[in-house]
Design a protein around this motif. Structure first.
Motif, short mmCIF file in Angstrom:
data_model
loop_
_atom_site.label_atom_id
_atom_site.label_comp_id
_atom_site.label_asym_id
_atom_site.label_seq_id
_atom_site.Cartn_x
_atom_site.Cartn_y
_atom_site.Cartn_z
N ASP A 647 0.94 -1.36 0.01
CA ASP A 647 -0.14 -0.11 -0.07
C ASP A 647 0.83 1.38 -0.02
O ASP A 647 0.22 2.38 -0.44
CB ASP A 647 -0.97 0.17 1.10
N LYS A 651 4.49 5.28 -3.07
CA LYS A 651 5.09 6.56 -2.52
C LYS A 651 6.47 6.64 -2.24
O LYS A 651 7.41 7.47 -2.14
CB LYS A 651 4.00 6.82 -1.16
N MET A 1331 -5.00 -2.56 -7.74
CA MET A 1331 -5.93 -1.89 -6.69
C MET A 1331 -5.91 -3.08 -5.74
O MET A 1331 -6.21 -2.79 -4.39
CB MET A 1331 -7.30 -1.83 -7.19
N GLN A 1334 -3.12 -3.18 -3.44
CA GLN A 1334 -3.22 -1.95 -2.60
C GLN A 1334 -2.07 -1.09 -2.99
O GLN A 1334 -1.47 0.00 -2.55
CB GLN A 1334 -2.87 -2.15 -1.17
N VAL A 1336 -2.55 0.61 -5.74
CA VAL A 1336 -3.60 1.84 -6.08
C VAL A 1336 -4.74 1.95 -5.14
O VAL A 1336 -5.30 1.08 -4.70
CB VAL A 1336 -3.98 1.66 -7.66
N GLN A 1337 -5.10 3.35 -4.83
CA GLN A 1337 -6.37 3.43 -4.11
C GLN A 1337 -7.57 3.26 -4.59
O GLN A 1337 -7.82 3.43 -5.88
CB GLN A 1337 -6.22 5.00 -3.48
N ARG A 1338 -8.50 2.57 -3.81
CA ARG A 1338 -9.71 1.88 -4.62
C ARG A 1338 -10.47 3.06 -5.38
O ARG A 1338 -10.67 2.84 -6.75
CB ARG A 1338 -10.55 1.32 -3.44
N ARG A 1339 -10.74 4.42 -4.78
CA ARG A 1339 -11.46 5.37 -5.66
C ARG A 1339 -10.77 5.61 -6.78
O ARG A 1339 -11.39 5.79 -7.66
CB ARG A 1339 -11.41 6.51 -4.39
N ASP A 1340 -9.41 5.90 -6.52
CA ASP A 1340 -8.80 6.48 -7.97
C ASP A 1340 -8.80 5.14 -9.03
O ASP A 1340 -9.06 5.57 -10.23
CB ASP A 1340 -7.30 6.80 -7.71
N HIS A 1663 -8.73 14.99 4.87
CA HIS A 1663 -7.46 14.22 4.72
C HIS A 1663 -6.38 14.64 5.60
O HIS A 1663 -6.10 15.73 5.96
CB HIS A 1663 -6.84 14.85 3.36
#
Length: 1667
Positions: A647, A651, A1331, A1334, A1336-1340, A1663
């Protein structure tokens, strides 16, 4: 310690722990700590060995044969003081741990269960105890057996196994491998006098797979006595010996054929890549790859890297379909297992025992000899021939076969001359890559001209024969070949090419080359290129001089040999630039437990934001750190090692670029962190934080040279500036990018490091945490309640004892997480004591019943508990309870047919029965007697192996494949194939993860051929069900689905058997059958219950001659058939069918397949000819078209269900061109997509503009523009709508279609097309899979997936084109749930925004609102520029409204027909509303029908008494609520008709959230005094900073009111100022926040909540920052 320490631990005789080191060279004995100090042991291994001592008996002094407590050992210097704390912790494994709940002493295992000891660490200490004196009972102060420990709750059965990677932390310097403690002990020797276990450390060389001692090299005659003695006396080093060419050849080999050289383009490529591109035929490629595997390593000729077979699969050097074949060939290096003795044997020995096919074995043996010698798999190196003879790895007969290079030994194929050759002959036709020195097979162009970019093999051998005495440099005093010198680091590729070219052209003689070479070496020595280890790459001393890190004098001393590299790097001032100072490596808990930062985050000891920035700081300063194992990793390796999770992978990869460099999108060059900030490639705040971390840990990193540099050098190189230095030198809120979780302060990295402590044993920097506040406080009331509650336990160590709920909840049966969960549920009254008792008893019952021997059932391999059978649905609840209550026995249950079928299977085809005599034969006997064809027999035996056992039907014996070979039930030639089939039961090893996987999973990963896998799976289902390799039993279909061992697609294939699924052959009828069909034709023996295939008696006598051809007959028949091929190397030639089949087009398996099918008359010679021609044409003329990034074949389109079988067939037959097919609209959509939103079109001017340009012109908000650009990148290309050009993200940045501020985000989105890298396997995975991992964030991910579907389909990144939804689901690129979310356009899928109507829409909906550019056909989003509101409308609109006749059944218009214009001008409609409606119609935001609907609602409401409700500042009418889409038309009608009252509306949450203020932070509560105060008062009291106070008040104002929390009042800004709830100085700032578009500017690290409130108000996101 003496021999009496030998004692029984359970059933195993054991010694004490590893006591010390025995140095073979000097016969010296030393402590573990001394060995570490002398660098004989790695620090991590030394610490782990000492911890094992402390956790078993105490610290051992092997010199004086004493055992000491840790404290005494430190005092006496047996261990260093820096290890004291760590060893004290390990010592608790004996003294015991204090239970935080009961304050009682508990064992190591129990402490693990309560999270007092990290799991990996605890497992390691437990293994050490078991491997030595036994598990320790801290109450009785004695060692106990495993069984006793289980009974006391000090251990759990099956907790440890040999395969656990977390146990392999002990590095053996002699064998150069990581081992677990048990295996490490086995490498030790017992000192006769003391009985101590000592690890012998000897002089070691690196072998093919493990270390080799100098003694072994001497025994193998690889080094002579003089060299051996010099090594022992220290007169020479291992490095010097490795420079000897003869030694190097035996240890490393002379090099196999590494790849392909395409001479026409000077291109190097791997063998597998050449095959995939159709440059090499599959058969040719496979034998070359097998030769690589059998001679040491798989080779990547482009990257010049060597891999094991598993590593090669992981790194995509070869495909998974070759895994089995190459793993088999690799055993020529690692050794074969002798099924008769269980020992490891060599390739030749396996060949002698018929365990491998003779031709195959000879080919691999010859390749080994050609590349340096026969490999000894035990000692992991090549051998001189005489030693190979002596060890039985070779013999004279085989030597004679190989020296007489007849057709039998010519196992390789030259694609240029089409000759069959030996490996040595093929190598002689190879060229050498001057860059890497690797041997490459050249593919000649038609000219056959000289190519000086490569070196021919003959030149290499000529130079290798020429020996030169070297007088300087690293070869000084040695006689070395001219070739070795030329390929050394003294020469670059260009120099080598120039020398070789001049030699070939006759301009240089050998003598002249020698002179040139010696001159170059002498010159190089004078300008010595000494290499020093940098952060990620090596660094030269010259680079350090240029960076002002060392002086010219130091460089001169290095060159002259006055100083060594070691001397230089031991200078602290130099080392800090090379290695840096450590970043914050981990977390130190109050109980001295050390934890990684990611673990601390997972355990909620650190907030996600705090953990992330600490991990980013690690990545940006060098490495991700494991503070427990004292290891450092790149980001990808850290994910693989599970130091961090997937996740955070993306980054951290981004932060890691601060070390490895950013790519400048404009010129492709590598740039530094500071330069990337200047080019807006990273956010300034983020960049400053990482820069400050670099400076705090030693200096700014130069990513080009891979080391840190002084500030003045950073200025010079543009990696830093005076301005930035000033910012960092004056730490303000801007630079305080880190957070202290103890004091809740914002700090610089340097300040945070100052608050850290140093781990004395590793020297790592650890951040101490003062408390673990996430734990539930256990109050006296809860404790007493649980202690008063008695429980009766039927199983385990609490059986028949007085037990309380307190005892159970604190027992080892529960994990700490589960314990805390139950405490929390109980305290919050969500669970009762009764419910809690039932839950815990179920857990105990399940665990204990699994351990009871009398409740276990035998499976095909091993045992399974009744609990497992119940959970799998094999036994029902009634049977389960009858069994555990004793009403039934396991024997009773085994009599149940349904259960027995799952555990042991229903039975396979065990043999044949001859009729009418009824003589029974085994399958193998039937083959030997000529009754069954070899192919038929093998498939039946494979089915036996894959469904349980090989059956000896006459004695009714069931055997494993190995046992069957020993009992001669099968022959050795079948052994390898049947072992592979047997893995369908025991499991396949996944090369990507090392995990055991099922037959179906192996098929999905292409580790076995799909067709073969289907046949074996069908056999399993026919004999009881799909087999689970973990438990080795047949599964019910539902359980197989659930475990991922089967799927609906395969079920469909098997439910409708075609010829493809009919993998078995009935010799009676010549029919192809499924295994189920085969069993249906068998007879069941009444006595044994075995199934026999009936065959006619005549088969025994005449079958062989009538039904089968001999090998000679087949060859003669195939030689007679002349075949004409229209393509490829045989184009226009007439070639025999035999020669074609044995050409490089076909693999050995395919060749055997043709021969066996023809032998048994399953196929005609005409059919074989057609198949051969078809295969060759398919291989030579691949139909390709360009996909999104890579070529796509017709086969791939068929496989993806984009074209049908008929179309594919027409393409293959030439009736339809592939180009024509790709022009079909249905196909183009999948190849190119249907088009994304390319840009905007401004109305009314019709000007076209790119998305990025529209953002710059403020026509699109930055957020909206980014979403649209990400959608472009994720659906194929970034588009320039003006030039009608399509770009990759990097190209778009270079062409300035986008700016650097969005570059990184778009690169990330583009991976939805090119694929994401799975951090665990390095495989390329799709957006949906990323996704799930993890990454890529689920929403994106949902937004990008929806954009892909809206533009043609989900993109397959591996095949580079879109696929239909059902194909995407089949391939795992989507699932049913996600498909519903995307196709039903849920709110979750509405990720885009219409800038005109301010609506949230799906991409599909937004595309519908676009217009096509008539010139380019591109989709453009219309954007309407706001114009000044007109007080009157133009004539065209007026005319349209006057011509529109409408009926409004309300007010004065009831039962009348009127024009829309009349209604608009009536008294019901205010002037403001009129102008608004006209303007919205004019700007196309509304249609006439929309206006009519709104007017109807307004008039209806006004004429029937207007209904109004309380809003934020004024009354809001029902019509306004309807117009704003807050209420439905149905609810509006109900309000007007009085069916719904104002009171009802006031209670409706869905409406009130729009009418009233939303929740916000109202004030501050001081916990110590329970006092509530306003934000302003908290600021005045110094509890909040001014910045934080302003942000919180702005957020209040923006949500509706300023709040007085003391008097519970909501006030306007003016009222709040008047009542002194806020100060007058903030009035103007708070009034500004009466906007619908409100963004709180970042207040750096002080603001922990950043709110973005976009219209409509419901889209509010909060956030958290850092903590």
């Amino acid at each position: 310690m003496a021999n009496q320490d030998m004692k029984q631990n359970g059933y195993t005789q054991v010694h004490g722990p590893v006591a010390g080191i025995f140095l073979e060279k000097t016969k010296e004995k030393m402590t573990i700590y001394q060995a570490m100090k002398k660098r004989l042991l790695k620090p991590g291994t030394a610490l782990a060995l000492l911890e094992a001592q402390a956790a078993t008996v105490g610290i051992v002094d092997p010199i004086n044969n004493r055992i000491l407590p840790v404290a005494d050992a430190v005092k006496e210097g047996i261990v260093g003081p820096e290890m004291k704390e760590k060893l004290f912790i390990a010592e608790k494994a004996i003294s015991g741990y204090v239970d935080p709940y009961t304050n009682q002493i508990i064992s190591l295992f129990q402490a693990m269960q309560k999270d007092l000891v990290p799991r990996d660490y605890g497992l390691r200490l437990l293994e050490a105890q078991i491997a030595t004196k036994g598990l320790f009972d801290p109450i009785e102060k004695t060692h106990i057996s495993v069984e006793s420990a289980i009974q006391k709750g000090y251990y759990e059965k099956g907790l440890l196994n040999d395969q656990m990677s977390e146990l392999k932390v002990f590095y053996n310097p002699s064998s150069q491998e990581n081992l677990n403690y048990q295996n490490f002990l086995e490498k030790c020797t017992v000192e006769p006098d003391t009985g101590l276990l000592l690890l012998s450390v000897c002089i070691t060389f690196k072998g093919l797979r493990r270390g080799i001692s100098s003694t072994e090299l001497f025994a193998s005659k690889i080094i002579n006595k003089e060299t051996f003695d010099d090594l022992q006396k220290g007169k020479t080093t291992t490095q010097d010996v490795m420079l000897m060419e003869t030694v190097k050849d035996y240890l490393e080999g002379k090099g196999s054929i590494a790849g392909i050289a395409v001479l026409s383009s000077n291109q190097r490529m791997s063998i597998y890549q050449a095959m995939k591109q159709g440059i090499l035929m599959p058969g040719t490629a496979l034998v070359l790859l097998e030769a690589q595997a059998a001679t040491g390593f798989m080779i990547d000729p482009v990257e010049n890297k060597r891999f094991t077979v598993d590593e090669a699969i992981k790194n995509k050097l070869v495909g998974p379909e070759y895994h089995a074949k190459l793993s088999s060939a690799e055993r020529a290096v690692t050794g074969y297992k002798d099924p008769y003795t269980g020992e490891t044997i060599s390739l030749f020995q396996a060949l002698s025992k018929d365990l491998i096919i003779k031709e195959h074995g000879i080919r691999l043996l010859e390749a080994q000899i050609a590349t340096g010698g026969i490999i000894d798999p035990i000692n992991s190196h090549r051998l001189p021939t005489e030693i190979a003879f002596k060890r039985g790895y070779f013999n004279e007969e085989m030597n004679a076969i190989l020296e007489d290079s007849g057709d039998d030994t010519k196992g390789f194929f030259d694609p240029n001359s089409e000759d069959n050759l030996t490996y040595l002959q093929l190598m002689e036709r190879c060229v050498i890559d001057p860059v890497t020195g690797l041997c490459l097979l050249p593919l000649l162009d038609k000219s056959h001209g000289l190519n000086f970019n490569f070196i021919d093999y003959q030149t290499k051998m000529a130079l290798k024969k020429q020996k030169v005495k070297v007088t300087c440099g690293k070869y000084m005093g040695m006689t070395v070949s001219l070739w070795e010198l030329l390929m050394s680091e003294y020469f670059d590729a260009q120099q080598r090419q120039d020398i070789i070219q001049k030699y070939k052209e006759g301009m240089l003689t050998i003598e002249m080359i020698i002179t040139t070479v010696m001159e170059v070496i002498e010159k190089s020595v004078k300008m010595t290129k000494i290499v020093i280890e940098g952060i990620r790459e090596t660094v030269t001393p010259r680079q350090l001089v240029e960076a002002d890190i060392i002086t010219e004098n130091v460089l001169e001393d290095l060159n002259k040999g006055k100083k060594s590299v070691k001397d230089v790097i031991e200078d602290e001032n130099v080392n800090v630039y090379l290695k840096g100072r450590d970043s914050i490596a981990g977390i130190l808990l109050p109980d001295s437990q050390i934890m990684t930062i990611y673990q601390a985050r997972q355990k909620r000891l650190l907030m996600p934001g705090t953990a992330l920035i600490l991990l980013e700081a690690q990545a940006a300063t060098g490495f991700i750190i494991d503070p427990i194992g004292n290891r450092k990793f790149s980001v990808d390796d850290a994910v693989k090692a599970k130091i961090v999770g997937p996740d955070v992978c993306q980054k951290l990869r981004s932060a890691e670029k601060a070390v490895t460099g950013y790519m400048n999108p404009y010129d492709g060059k590598t740039i530094s962190l500071f330069q990337a900030m200047q080019k807006d490639l990273i956010v300034k705040d983020h960049g400053i934080r990482l820069l400050e971390a670099q400076i705090a840990t030693g200096g700014i990193i130069d990513p080009v040279n891979s080391h840190r540099i002084p500030v003045h050098v950073a200025y010079k190189r543009g990696f830093f500036s005076e301005e930035m230095n000033q910012i960092l030198s004056d730490p303000s809120d801007d630079t305080k990018g880190f957070f202290d979780p103890n004091t809740h302060e914002n700090l610089t990295y340097l300040q945070l490091i100052a608050r850290c402590v140093t781990d004395p044993s590793t020297g790592l920097c650890l951040l101490p945490l003062k408390s673990r506040s996430h734990k539930i406080d256990i109050d006296d009331n809860l404790r007493e309640t649980f202690k008063r509650t008695t429980v009766t336990v039927k199983y385990g160590r609490f059986r028949d004892k007085h037990t309380t709920l307190w005892d159970l909840i604190n027992s080892e049966y529960l994990s700490e997480d589960k314990r805390q969960e139950y405490f929390k549920l109980f305290k919050s009254k969500k669970i009762t004591t009764e419910h809690l008792i039932v839950t815990i008893l179920e857990i105990i019952e399940s665990k204990e019943l699994k351990l009871l021997a009398d409740l276990k059932f035998k499976t095909l391999r091993g045992e399974v508990s009744v609990v497992d059978l119940y959970e799998l649905g094999i036994v029902n609840e009634k049977t389960y309870h009858s069994l555990i209550s004793g009403k039934m026995t396991t024997t009773d249950v085994m009599k149940m047919d349904s259960v027995r079928a799952y555990l042991q299977g229903k039975g396979c085809v065990a043999g044949v029965i001859l009729q009418p005599s009824n003589q029974k034969l085994s399958i193998y006997e039937a083959q030997k007697n000529g009754i069954l064809a070899p192919g038929t027999a093998l498939s039946l035996l494979e089915a036996q192996a894959a469904t349980g056992f090989i059956v000896e039907p006459l004695k009714n014996k069931k055997l494993t494949v190995e046992q069957a070979l020993r009992e001669k039930i099968i022959n050795p030639q079948m052994y390898e194939a049947l072992l592979t089939a047997e893995r369908a039961i025991t499991g396949y090893t996944d090369p990507y993860t090392g995990q055991k996987i099922s037959l179906f999973q192996a098929m999905k990963k292409e580790l076995i051929v799909k067709q073969h896998g289907i046949h074996l799976l069908e056999a399993q289902i026919a004999t009881g069900g799909v087999i689970d390799p973990q438990t080795c039993l047949h599964l019910p279909l539902e359980a197989a689905y659930r475990k991922g061992y089967f799927d609906a697609e395969l079920n469909k294939i098997l439910s409708d058997p075609t010829d493809d699924t009919k993998g078995f052959f009935d010799p009676n009828t010549q029919d192809s059958l499924t295994y189920m069909g085969m069993l249906g034709r068998c007879l069941k023996d009444k006595e044994t219950g075995l199934f026999f295939l009936p065959l006619k008696e005549t088969s025994k006598v005449t079958g062989a001659k009538e039904n089968m051809y001999t090998d000679t007959e087949i060859k003669n028949e195939f030689d007679k058939i002349a075949v004409s091929v229209s393509v490829g190397r045989y184009s226009g030639k007439s070639v025999s069918l035999w020669d074609l089949i044995h050409s490089g087009y076909f693999t050995e398996d395919q060749q055997l397949g043709f021969i066996e099918k023809y032998r048994t008359k399953q196929i005609t010679i005409q059919t074989i000819t057609s198949e051969v021609i078809s295969t060759i044409e398919k291989l030579e003329t691949p139909q390709m078209t360009m996909g999104l990034r890579n070529p796509v074949s017709a086969q791939e389109l068929l496989d993806s269900d984009i074209i049908d079988a008929n179309t594919f067939k027409q393409v293959k037959e030439g009736k339809l061109t592939f180009e024509a097919v790709t022009q079909y609209k249905s196909v183009t959509g999948y190849l190119k997509g249907t088009g994304s939103i390319a840009g905007i079109q401004i109305s009314p001017s019709q000007k076209v503009m790119s998305i990025y340009e529209a953002k710059k012109e403020n026509l699109l908000t930055p957020g909206n523009a980014l979403l649209l650009l990400q959608a472009q990148a994720a659906t194929g290309w970034v588009i320039d709508p003006l030039k009608n050009k399509f770009y990759t993200v990097d190209e778009a940045a270079r062409e300035k279609v986008i700016g650097p501020d969005v570059h990184e985000q778009l690169l990330s989105a583009e991976r939805a097309v090119t694929g994401y890298k799975n951090p665990y396997t390095d495989a390329t995975i799709s957006l949906f899979e990323a996704m799930n991992e993890q990454l890529v964030q689920r929403r994106d991910g949902i937004h990008l997936l929806e954009a892909q579907i809206a533009t043609g389909g989900i993109i397959d990144p591996n095949q580079s084109h879109r696929v239909p939804i059902h194909t995407a689901i089949k391939r795992g690129y989507l699932d049913e749930e996600m498909s519903r979310i995307l196709l039903n356009t849920t709110e979750e899928a509405k990720g885009y925004f219409d800038p005109n109507t301010k609506e949230n829409l799906s991409y599909h909906q937004l595309i519908k609102r676009c217009e096509k550019d008539p010139k380019t056909g591109l989709l453009l989003l219309p954007v309407y520029k706001e114009e000044s509101h007109l007080l009157h409308t133009d004539e065209q609109i007026q005319l349209a409204f006057k011509n529109k006749i409408i009926t409004i059944n309300a007010g004065k218009f009831k039962n009348k027909e009127v024009t829309l214009w009349e209604v608009l001008l009536s008294e019901y409609i205010s002037e403001q509303k009129r102008e608004q409606l006209i303007q919205q119609y004019k700007s196309r935001k509304m249609k006439i029908e929309d206006i009519i609907e709104i007017l109807t609602v307004i008039i209806t409401e006004v004429s029937s008494k207007e209904r109004k409700f309380k809003g934020l500042r004024k009354q809001v009418s029902a019509s306004e609520l309807y117009e704003s889409k807050i209420i439905s038309k149905q609810l509006f009608t109900q309000i007007i008709q009085g069916e719904v009252t104002e009171e009802n509306v006031n209670k409706m949450e869905s409406i009130q959230k729009y009418l009233g203020a939303t929740n916000c932070i109202a004030g501050v509560r001081v916990e110590s005094t329970k006092k509530v105060m306003s934000i302003c008062e908290a600021r005045n009291s110094g509890l909040l900073t001014p910045g934080t106070s302003l942000v919180l008040l702005e957020a209040q104002a923006a949500t509706g009111f300023v709040i007085d929390p003391v008097n519970n009042k909501k006030l306007s800004v003016e009222e709040a100022v008047a009542q002194r709830v806020v100060g007058n100085e903030w009035k103007s700032k708070l009034l500004v926040h009466w906007r619908h578009h409100f963004i709180v500017p970042s207040t750096k690290k002080r603001s922990h909540c950043q709110i973005s409130w976009n219209s409509p108000p419901r889209s509010t996101n909060c956030h958290r920052r850092h903590n």
